[in-house]
Design an enzyme around this catalytic site. Structure first.
Site, PDB file in Angstrom:
ATOM      1  N   ASP A  25      12.613 -14.917  -9.852  1.00  0.00           N
ATOM      2  CA  ASP A  25      12.594 -15.000  -8.386  1.00  0.00           C
ATOM      3  C   ASP A  25      12.950 -13.672  -7.725  1.00  0.00           C
ATOM      4  OD1 ASP A  25      15.307 -14.821  -8.833  1.00  0.00           O
ATOM      5  OD2 ASP A  25      15.857 -16.642  -7.733  1.00  0.00           O
ATOM      6  N   ASP A  98      35.767 -11.652  -7.974  1.00  0.00           N
ATOM      7  CA  ASP A  98      35.987 -11.002  -6.688  1.00  0.00           C
ATOM      8  C   ASP A  98      36.617 -12.025  -5.749  1.00  0.00           C
ATOM      9  OD1 ASP A  98      35.692  -8.958  -4.681  1.00  0.00           O
ATOM     10  OD2 ASP A  98      33.901  -8.290  -5.756  1.00  0.00           O
ATOM     11  N   ASP A 199      39.219  -8.116  -2.339  1.00  0.00           N
ATOM     12  CA  ASP A 199      38.445  -7.374  -1.347  1.00  0.00           C
ATOM     13  C   ASP A 199      39.310  -7.042  -0.124  1.00  0.00           C
ATOM     14  OD1 ASP A 199      35.666  -6.535  -0.557  1.00  0.00           O
ATOM     15  OD2 ASP A 199      36.069  -7.921   1.088  1.00  0.00           O
ATOM     16  N   GLU A 256      41.537  -3.795  -3.360  1.00  0.00           N
ATOM     17  CA  GLU A 256      40.784  -2.773  -2.627  1.00  0.00           C
ATOM     18  C   GLU A 256      41.550  -2.454  -1.349  1.00  0.00           C
ATOM     19  OE1 GLU A 256      36.304  -2.075  -0.799  1.00  0.00           O
ATOM     20  OE2 GLU A 256      37.285  -4.016  -0.541  1.00  0.00           O
ATOM     21  N   HIS A 329      29.761  -0.893  -5.869  1.00  0.00           N
ATOM     22  CA  HIS A 329      28.641  -1.418  -5.090  1.00  0.00           C
ATOM     23  C   HIS A 329      28.585  -0.846  -3.675  1.00  0.00           C
ATOM     24  CE1 HIS A 329      32.159  -3.782  -4.109  1.00  0.00           C
ATOM     25  NE2 HIS A 329      31.549  -4.206  -3.013  1.00  0.00           N
ATOM     26  N   ASP A 330      29.634  -0.145  -3.241  1.00  0.00           N
ATOM     27  CA  ASP A 330      29.691   0.419  -1.888  1.00  0.00           C
ATOM     28  C   ASP A 330      29.499   1.930  -1.861  1.00  0.00           C
ATOM     29  OD1 ASP A 330      30.147  -1.990  -0.550  1.00  0.00           O
ATOM     30  OD2 ASP A 330      32.322  -1.838  -0.738  1.00  0.00           O
TER      31      ASP A 330
END
Length: 559
Positions: A25, A98, A199, A256, A329-330
């Site tokens: 997908d 996370d 996070d 974080e 990822h940032d």
């Protein structure tokens, strides 16, 4: 130095949407991760950090959670997750989840109740305020641009969202809300997960004055960070998280924490504080920031990078612990940011790996980093998916007068989507990531840069990472040695030693594409030296005095 398994571990971050698609997908999924566990085991990592896999409308790619106890439909089912957890544990690895509890999705049932009326029992699960003079309650700017407040007609009040308007901030002042969070954490821990990456966890405690922030650079909105970074109750909340959810579990925790200093981090990670094992700090990632934050993309200096990393190494020594990372990822891809993603891609990727992994702290590898994956330069803004990138393009081009060319150049250098293009598994269509149409385009350099090619080449970046991880398992000094910076004023070479009992490590890294000579302190030459690892072929007896080649690294074991 107290020994602990999480200090000795190497963590690998999986961004599930871009890792591996098992069903065609175009979206990575849990069964895709299962398909690649042998690859991660071969690399040698101990802990897999999963970016959010919870049910989410995906306004911010899963960091907007609508059900904390359900798996995102696109990623699979809870049965798939349970199979993944079992398979990871069978291979002697662990899973870190996370934890996103500064905010939820606006589609979470808590928020749907909260916004329904002012007297709803869950009204105070979120932060609601009346307007001020017909405008927002204060002038804070959202991290994703625009106001941090959203007006809701139903109750004629505003709710706070430090990120997207679809990510309303949770009200940690409410003890009932906190108990809900602890019960969610306990539920996952009882399932068998091995820890949490938390996070923006230092945003939880807001200064209850909700005062205006300072306005800089002719901006429309103010900087509210002094009122929500490391707020008045943050240590209380973190200690309560430990007592109510984590106690009795041998887990890994990392928070974080944008804007945190080493002095603050020592409080967050001190061994007798009962808060966190380590924090993610951003000071080295903020190099090159200017008036428009990262989009200014200003030049950076190696002396400044060394000063920052050294400050953190010495600041947490003895009581506290560092997390070590170049990518997540940032962030853009490190080989494009601090290395050379052209002629010296392989050499600079290996050098950056050695430079980081030989520091004191727990190293984090972001998916594809071990392959030397690079930034991507999509031609059109329409090919980008990241909400921060899209909002910033809209604001800087349409409101601040930036040319499209200037903004696209900044996006190519600094967009979060640089990290989110799918992993390049092989040279087949879509890099082997999916048989369908990928949710974001694959970097077109996948025929040259891919896991299959790297695995089959003993001199690849992948095998260099594998050797670094193995060295960490064989030598206590890599984990526990004390750090000392050498050559602090050199703009080409990052050099340091690590000391543990009677041993030393000497690490030399050339950050430039030309040769670099150096002079070391005389006392280092008194040791007998063995070269542990390097990214050029030369094998010498003792510490070589030859100039470092472009992007060369050498690590010596001294006795």
């Amino acid at each position: 130095m107290d020994k602990a398994w999480w200090k000795e571990a190497v963590v690998y971050q999986v961004y599930p949407r871009s890792f591996m698609d098992s069903d065609g997908d175009g979206i990575g999924d849990i069964n895709g991760i299962l398909m690649k566990l042998d690859y991660l085991q071969e690399l040698g990592v101990n802990v897999i950090w999963l970016s959010p896999v919870y049910q989410s409308p995906n306004d911010d790619n899963g960091y907007d959670i609508s059900d904390y106890k359900a798996i995102m439909t696109e990623f699979g089912t809870m049965a798939d997750f349970d199979r993944l957890l079992k398979a990871v544990h069978e291979r002697g690895m662990k899973i870190m989840m996370d934890l996103v509890v500064n905010h939820s999705s606006d589609e979470h049932p808590w928020f749907e109740e909260s916004r329904s009326s002012k007297d709803n029992p869950k009204r105070d699960y979120y932060i609601w305020k009346p307007g001020r003079n017909g405008k927002e309650p204060n002038n804070w700017e959202s991290i994703f641009k625009g106001s941090a407040w959203e007006y809701d007609e139903r109750t004629d009040e505003y709710y706070l969202h430090l990120f997207s308007r679809k990510q309303p901030d949770l009200n940690w002042e409410n003890p009932k809300l906190r108990e809900e969070i602890y019960s969610i954490m306990t539920w996952w821990l009882n399932k068998g997960v091995d820890g949490f990456r938390m996070d923006v966890i230092n945003f939880l405690s807001k200064d209850q004055s909700y005062s205006d922030g300072a306005i800089q650079h002719e901006k429309q909105y103010g900087d509210g960070s002094p009122f929500f970074l490391n707020g008045p109750r943050i240590h209380e909340f973190l200690q309560e998280i430990n007592q109510r959810a984590l106690s009795g579990h041998d887990v890994i925790t990392v928070g974080e924490m944008p804007g945190v200093t080493p002095e603050e981090a020592q409080l967050f990670t001190g061994k007798d504080r009962g808060e966190l094992h380590m924090v993610f700090q951003f000071e080295h990632m903020d190099l090159g920031k200017g008036p428009e934050g990262k989009w200014s993309n200003d030049k950076w200096k190696l002396t400044e990078l060394k000063r920052i990393l050294s400050k953190w190494q010495t600041g947490l020594e003895g009581d506290g612990w560092n997390s070590l990372y170049w990518n997540n990822h940032d962030q853009p891809r490190v080989v494009s940011r601090f290395g050379h993603d052209g002629k010296y891609r392989i050499e600079s990727a290996k050098m950056l790996a050695a430079c980081l992994h030989m520091l004191q702290g727990t190293p984090y590898i972001y998916q594809g980093e071990e392959l030397g994956m690079t930034n991507v330069a999509f031609e059109s803004i329409d090919e980008y998916r990241d909400i921060e990138t899209l909002n910033s393009y809209d604001e800087l081009v349409h409101s601040h007068g930036w040319s499209k060319e200037r903004m696209m150049s900044a996006i190519h250098a600094r967009s979060r989507d640089n990290a989110r293009t799918p992993i390049q598994w092989n040279d087949s269509r879509n890099g082997g990531f999916t048989k369908g149409t990928p949710w974001i385009k694959v970097n077109p350099n996948f025929p040259e840069i891919n896991a299959e090619k790297a695995y089959n080449d003993p001199n690849s970046i992948f095998h260099f990472y594998k050797k670094l991880i193995q060295l960490r398992k064989e030598h206590d000094i890599v984990v526990y040695g004390r750090f000392e910076l050498l050559l602090p004023d050199d703009e080409r070479i990052f050099a340091y030693t690590r000391s543990f009992e009677e041993e030393k490590l000497l690490v030399l890294c050339n950050f430039k594409e030309e040769q670099a000579s150096y002079t070391l302190p005389e006392e280092l030459h008194a040791y007998s030296a063995t070269k542990l690892i390097g990214n050029y072929d030369q094998e010498e007896e003792g510490i070589s005095s030859k100039p470092l080649q472009p992007y060369e690294c050498r690590v010596y074991h001294l006795k």
